[in-house]
Design a protein around this motif. Structure first.
Motif, mmCIF file in Angstrom:
data_model
loop_
_atom_site.group_PDB
_atom_site.id
_atom_site.type_symbol
_atom_site.label_atom_id
_atom_site.label_comp_id
_atom_site.label_asym_id
_atom_site.label_seq_id
_atom_site.Cartn_x
_atom_site.Cartn_y
_atom_site.Cartn_z
ATOM 1 N N LEU A 10 0.845 -1.199 0.000
ATOM 2 C CA LEU A 10 0.000 0.000 0.000
ATOM 3 C C LEU A 10 0.881 1.250 0.000
ATOM 4 O O LEU A 10 1.969 1.254 0.588
ATOM 5 C CB LEU A 10 -0.896 0.025 1.230
ATOM 6 N N SER A 11 0.333 2.269 -0.572
ATOM 7 C CA SER A 11 0.928 3.611 -0.446
ATOM 8 C C SER A 11 -0.057 4.497 0.280
ATOM 9 O O SER A 11 -1.220 4.128 0.459
ATOM 10 C CB SER A 11 1.243 4.183 -1.830
ATOM 11 N N ALA A 12 0.375 5.645 0.742
ATOM 12 C CA ALA A 12 -0.505 6.562 1.483
ATOM 13 C C ALA A 12 -1.709 6.931 0.646
ATOM 14 O O ALA A 12 -2.825 7.081 1.168
ATOM 15 C CB ALA A 12 0.276 7.817 1.899
ATOM 16 N N GLU A 13 -1.484 7.096 -0.655
ATOM 17 C CA GLU A 13 -2.598 7.471 -1.517
ATOM 18 C C GLU A 13 -3.647 6.357 -1.616
ATOM 19 O O GLU A 13 -4.810 6.599 -1.917
ATOM 20 C CB GLU A 13 -2.071 7.805 -2.930
ATOM 21 N N GLN A 14 -3.244 5.133 -1.348
ATOM 22 C CA GLN A 14 -4.159 3.987 -1.493
ATOM 23 C C GLN A 14 -4.928 3.658 -0.207
ATOM 24 O O GLN A 14 -5.769 2.774 -0.202
ATOM 25 C CB GLN A 14 -3.355 2.748 -1.919
ATOM 26 N N LEU A 15 -4.637 4.388 0.908
ATOM 27 C CA LEU A 15 -5.265 4.051 2.197
ATOM 28 C C LEU A 15 -6.796 4.151 2.148
ATOM 29 O O LEU A 15 -7.486 3.246 2.646
ATOM 30 C CB LEU A 15 -4.702 4.951 3.297
ATOM 31 N N PRO A 16 -7.372 5.230 1.637
ATOM 32 C CA PRO A 16 -8.845 5.299 1.639
ATOM 33 C C PRO A 16 -9.491 4.103 0.910
ATOM 34 O O PRO A 16 -10.449 3.520 1.383
ATOM 35 C CB PRO A 16 -9.122 6.630 0.925
ATOM 36 N N GLU A 17 -8.888 3.787 -0.225
ATOM 37 C CA GLU A 17 -9.453 2.662 -0.976
ATOM 38 C C GLU A 17 -9.253 1.344 -0.233
ATOM 39 O O GLU A 17 -10.129 0.469 -0.215
ATOM 40 C CB GLU A 17 -8.776 2.598 -2.346
ATOM 41 N N ALA A 18 -8.093 1.214 0.449
ATOM 42 C CA ALA A 18 -7.828 -0.016 1.208
ATOM 43 C C ALA A 18 -8.802 -0.165 2.363
ATOM 44 O O ALA A 18 -9.235 -1.276 2.700
ATOM 45 C CB ALA A 18 -6.395 -0.006 1.717
ATOM 46 N N ARG A 19 -9.141 0.992 3.006
ATOM 47 C CA ARG A 19 -10.107 0.915 4.116
ATOM 48 C C ARG A 19 -11.453 0.396 3.608
ATOM 49 O O ARG A 19 -12.125 -0.407 4.269
ATOM 50 C CB ARG A 19 -10.259 2.275 4.772
ATOM 51 N N LYS A 20 -11.880 0.912 2.440
ATOM 52 C CA LYS A 20 -13.161 0.478 1.885
ATOM 53 C C LYS A 20 -13.128 -1.035 1.543
ATOM 54 O O LYS A 20 -14.066 -1.775 1.828
ATOM 55 C CB LYS A 20 -13.475 1.267 0.631
ATOM 56 N N ARG A 21 -12.028 -1.420 0.929
ATOM 57 C CA ARG A 21 -11.925 -2.826 0.557
ATOM 58 C C ARG A 21 -11.909 -3.725 1.790
ATOM 59 O O ARG A 21 -12.512 -4.811 1.817
ATOM 60 C CB ARG A 21 -10.648 -3.072 -0.259
ATOM 61 N N ALA A 22 -11.215 -3.291 2.867
ATOM 62 C CA ALA A 22 -11.169 -4.088 4.106
ATOM 63 C C ALA A 22 -12.540 -4.186 4.748
ATOM 64 O O ALA A 22 -12.946 -5.252 5.232
ATOM 65 C CB ALA A 22 -10.162 -3.475 5.067
ATOM 66 N N ALA A 23 -13.257 -3.032 4.756
ATOM 67 C CA ALA A 23 -14.607 -3.051 5.359
ATOM 68 C C ALA A 23 -15.534 -3.967 4.574
ATOM 69 O O ALA A 23 -16.348 -4.707 5.152
ATOM 70 C CB ALA A 23 -15.157 -1.610 5.404
ATOM 71 N N GLN A 24 -15.410 -3.908 3.222
ATOM 72 C CA GLN A 24 -16.250 -4.761 2.392
ATOM 73 C C GLN A 24 -15.930 -6.244 2.631
ATOM 74 O O GLN A 24 -16.814 -7.094 2.749
ATOM 75 C CB GLN A 24 -16.031 -4.406 0.921
ATOM 76 N N ALA A 25 -14.633 -6.571 2.725
ATOM 77 C CA ALA A 25 -14.230 -7.962 2.973
ATOM 78 C C ALA A 25 -14.719 -8.427 4.332
ATOM 79 O O ALA A 25 -15.156 -9.577 4.499
ATOM 80 C CB ALA A 25 -12.719 -8.090 2.875
ATOM 81 N N LEU A 26 -14.663 -7.537 5.350
ATOM 82 C CA LEU A 26 -15.139 -7.908 6.681
ATOM 83 C C LEU A 26 -16.626 -8.201 6.659
ATOM 84 O O LEU A 26 -17.108 -9.169 7.278
ATOM 85 C CB LEU A 26 -14.813 -6.796 7.673
ATOM 86 N N GLN A 27 -17.360 -7.339 5.927
ATOM 87 C CA GLN A 27 -18.805 -7.558 5.837
ATOM 88 C C GLN A 27 -19.109 -8.894 5.176
ATOM 89 O O GLN A 27 -20.053 -9.582 5.539
ATOM 90 C CB GLN A 27 -19.436 -6.404 5.053
ATOM 91 N N GLU A 28 -18.308 -9.253 4.192
ATOM 92 C CA GLU A 28 -18.524 -10.518 3.471
ATOM 93 C C GLU A 28 -17.846 -11.700 4.169
ATOM 94 O O GLU A 28 -17.897 -12.819 3.668
ATOM 95 C CB GLU A 28 -17.973 -10.377 2.046
ATOM 96 N N GLU A 29 -17.204 -11.447 5.316
ATOM 97 C CA GLU A 29 -16.510 -12.469 6.115
ATOM 98 C C GLU A 29 -15.415 -13.166 5.323
ATOM 99 O O GLU A 29 -15.132 -14.341 5.524
ATOM 100 C CB GLU A 29 -17.496 -13.498 6.702
ATOM 101 N N ARG A 30 -14.778 -12.395 4.420
ATOM 102 C CA ARG A 30 -13.541 -12.837 3.789
ATOM 103 C C ARG A 30 -12.425 -12.303 4.666
ATOM 104 O O ARG A 30 -12.063 -11.133 4.595
ATOM 105 C CB ARG A 30 -13.424 -12.302 2.372
ATOM 106 N N LEU A 31 -11.859 -13.187 5.527
ATOM 107 C CA LEU A 31 -11.065 -12.661 6.623
ATOM 108 C C LEU A 31 -9.567 -12.743 6.387
ATOM 109 O O LEU A 31 -8.849 -11.785 6.697
ATOM 110 C CB LEU A 31 -11.421 -13.412 7.904
ATOM 111 N N TYR A 32 -9.023 -13.885 5.894
ATOM 112 C CA TYR A 32 -7.566 -13.986 5.950
ATOM 113 C C TYR A 32 -6.906 -14.738 4.796
ATOM 114 O O TYR A 32 -5.682 -14.755 4.681
ATOM 115 C CB TYR A 32 -7.135 -14.675 7.254
ATOM 116 N N ALA A 33 -7.674 -15.353 3.942
ATOM 117 C CA ALA A 33 -7.063 -16.271 2.981
ATOM 118 C C ALA A 33 -6.255 -15.569 1.898
ATOM 119 O O ALA A 33 -5.211 -16.068 1.478
ATOM 120 C CB ALA A 33 -8.145 -17.142 2.345
#
Length: 611
Positions: A60-83
């Motif tokens: 990740l780069s600093a510029e990619q943090l907002p998008e990474a947060r969204k992607r992490a939240a979406q994965a958490l909601q879908e219970e895609r946790l660690y694979a």
């Protein structure tokens, strides 16, 4: 790894809970005494790999943090946790590495950990029975440990994973022992491993199934042994199986099946053995089958007892039974005389030293044994039976050829020679009825009839031996007379009785006082009751020829009941009382010597046949 007992005790003291629940328990002090589980290093690299999870690489780069947060939240909601690299936990960890103070990432990682532990709990519920679920739970444990190894909920979960892993390994080892046939019926093996699991985890389905499988394998071995005829070994395996689970119905059912196999085998052996008995040469095979039946049968088995009895009967009687009545078919049509099967056994033949009226010729008394029964005609041979022989063969008996025989003379009260008398005549010389015992026959005439019967029937008819005659007269008794001792009982037979009266009013000078049978002369056969073995007119009515030559004593007499015969002998033996015998001649041991050509009004004969 630590000893299983310590691990299990530790794990059982803990329960699955969320991070919030664990924190609240710490606040109340309820978990103060709980020993925290420890994961130790072993030589098993697979375990190390499972416990040391490395997250997928995320750049990740600093510029990619907002998008990474969204992607992490979406994965958490879908219970895609660690694979994968685009799952919640790898993304949150990457965000925190780039922005350590990011509160959102921290909160998201906490939520992801909670979700991860919930997934782990679901995996643990399946892990007791499924190795893939156990591996999933272990993987989740490695992920949780990588996130926060000091978190109370993670520590508790790690303990449960440790417990499940140990139990799973123990189950796997026990199942391997089961497959290899190491059941542990005498300790150790599969059974000990499954029981150890159940000790720490009562009711665990996988271990319970393993115990049932051990029991099933023991039962299978018992049934295999039974099918091979080894019922002792089958019983040993069943006893082992009975100790696996107390009062298990499966073992009771297996005992019934093994008993069914035993019963079926006994029945088959008995059936085959009975078929063997149809042939005299099959007796050996039948005895071998009986030995096998007795080896496998339970004590008191009725089929085994019946089979033993059949072989015993076949040994002594062939296809017959003691006391059985039968007739043989004749090739010329009709049937031979009715025969009675005399039981095998033994008796004391002859007169005792102190027997009143006994002569030296009746001594010494000696033991005679019949290892096999024989058949004797129920009555003396009748005039009608003998007529059939004469008509069929043209045989001319001795009295016919000679033209005379000895008869009773009513006028003088003596026995006299009279012309024109032969086998067709009665005691006085008058024509005889067909049901009267045949008289006026020599021993050769009697033997000729027996030989004709043998040819007509294909069986060994002959005159009885002297031992067979006395054995049959006594019929299991050992008294002075055929009936025992003392006076003859009413209706015993045709004897000289003090109450008998001749046609002209004569009485016997030497008779049984007070006895009367209503006959002066021979009576129709079977007119008096039979003895204990179903034989009529033995010891009364007519005296009878036997096969033996005359010997002046019983010294060196056969002990097996065979006729004592010397080829060419002229003097033959007559046995049994007649209608005109003195009481002393009615004794069971009485015997007399007669010339082979002798014929008279008191002597007839009967036949015997081998069986």
């Amino acid at each position: 790894m630590r000893p299983i007992g310590l691990l299990l005790l530790t794990a059982l003291a803990l329960c699955a809970c969320s991070r919030e629940q664990a924190a609240s328990r710490d606040a109340r002090g309820e978990a103060a005494e709980v020993r925290m589980p420890q994961i130790t290093v072993t030589g098993d690299d697979s375990i190390n790999a499972a416990l040391n999870w490395q997250p997928p690489a995320v750049t990740l780069s600093a510029e990619q943090l907002p998008e990474a947060r969204k992607r992490a939240a979406q994965a958490l909601q879908e219970e895609r946790l660690y694979a994968g690299a685009d799952d919640a936990i790898p993304l949150f960890l990457a965000i925190r590495r780039l922005a350590p103070e990011d509160a959102g990432a921290r909160a998201g990682l906490d939520r992801a950990l909670d979700s991860l532990l919930r997934q782990g709990e679901r995996a643990l519920k399946r892990a007791e029975d499924r190795d893939d679920a156990a591996r999933e739970a272990a993987q989740i444990a490695a992920v949780a440990r990588a996130i926060d190894p000091n978190d109370d909920a993670v520590v508790a979960y790690l303990g449960r994973v440790d417990e499940v892993e140990q139990l799973s390994r123990l189950n796997q080892a026990s199942e391997r022992a089961l497959r290899e046939g190491r059941l542990g019926e005498n300790g150790g093996g599969a059974l000990a491993g499954f029981r150890e699991v159940l000790k720490w985890k009562p009711g665990q389905p996988r271990a319970r199934q393993g115990v049932a499988a051990v029991e099933s394998d023991l039962i299978r071995r018992a049934e295999d042994a039974a099918l091979a005829g080894d019922f002792d070994t089958a019983q040993i395996w069943l006893n082992h199986a009975a100790r696996v689970r107390e009062q298990a119905p499966t073992v009771a059912d297996a005992r019934q099946r093994v008993d069914g196999i035993r019963i079926g085998r006994i029945a088959a052996l008995r059936e085959s053995g009975v078929r063997d008995l149809a042939s005299p040469l099959g007796l050996k095979g039948a005895r071998e089958k009986l030995a096998e039946v007795l080896r496998i049968a339970e004590p008191g088995d009725p089929v085994a007892a019946d089979f033993r009895l059949r072989i015993e009967l076949a040994t002594h009687y062939g296809l017959f039974r003691p006391g059985q009545a039968f007739t043989d078919a004749m090739t010329g049509g009709g049937r031979g005389p009715e025969m009675m099967v005399v039981p095998h056994g033994a008796f004391q033949m002859g007169a005792g030293e102190d027997e009143l009226g006994a002569g030296d010729a009746e001594k010494p008394a000696h033991y005679v044994r019949f290892d096999r029964g024989f058949a004797m005609s129920r009555t003396p041979v009748t005039v009608g039976q003998y007529r059939r022989f004469v008509q069929a063969t043209g045989y001319r008996p001795r009295a016919t050829r000679r033209g005379h025989s000895i008869v009773y003379d009513e006028r003088s009260g003596n026995f006299v020679r009279r012309s024109g008398v032969d086998w067709q005549s009665d005691y006085s010389g008058a024509p005889a009825r067909a049901d009267m015992p045949v008289l006026h026959v020599s021993v050769y005439d009697a033997e000729a009839y027996a030989e004709w019967l043998a040819q007509q029937t294909g069986h060994g008819y002959r005159l009885p031996s002297e031992a067979e005659f006395e054995y049959s007269v006594r019929a299991g008794t050992q008294g002075r007379y055929p009936w025992g001792n003392g006076q003859p009982p009413d209706d015993f037979g045709n004897l000289t009785g003090g109450n008998d009266v001749s046609p002209s009013g004569r009485h016997w000078n030497n008779a049984f006082v007070g006895y009367g049978d209503g006959y002066w002369g021979a009576a129709p056969v079977a007119n008096f009751r039979a003895n204990r073995w179903g034989l009529h007119d033995l010891g009364g009515n007519v005296s009878e020829w036997v096969a033996d030559c005359w010997h002046a004593s019983y010294r060196r007499a056969p002990a097996d009941g065979a006729a004592w015969f010397n080829p060419g002998c002229r003097a033959r033996v007559v046995r049994g009382a007649s209608w005109a015998s003195a009481p002393v001649q009615a004794r069971a041991a009485w015997r007399s010597s007669s010339d082979s050509d002798m014929t008279n009004a008191r002597v007839g004969f009967r036949v015997v046949r081998g069986i």
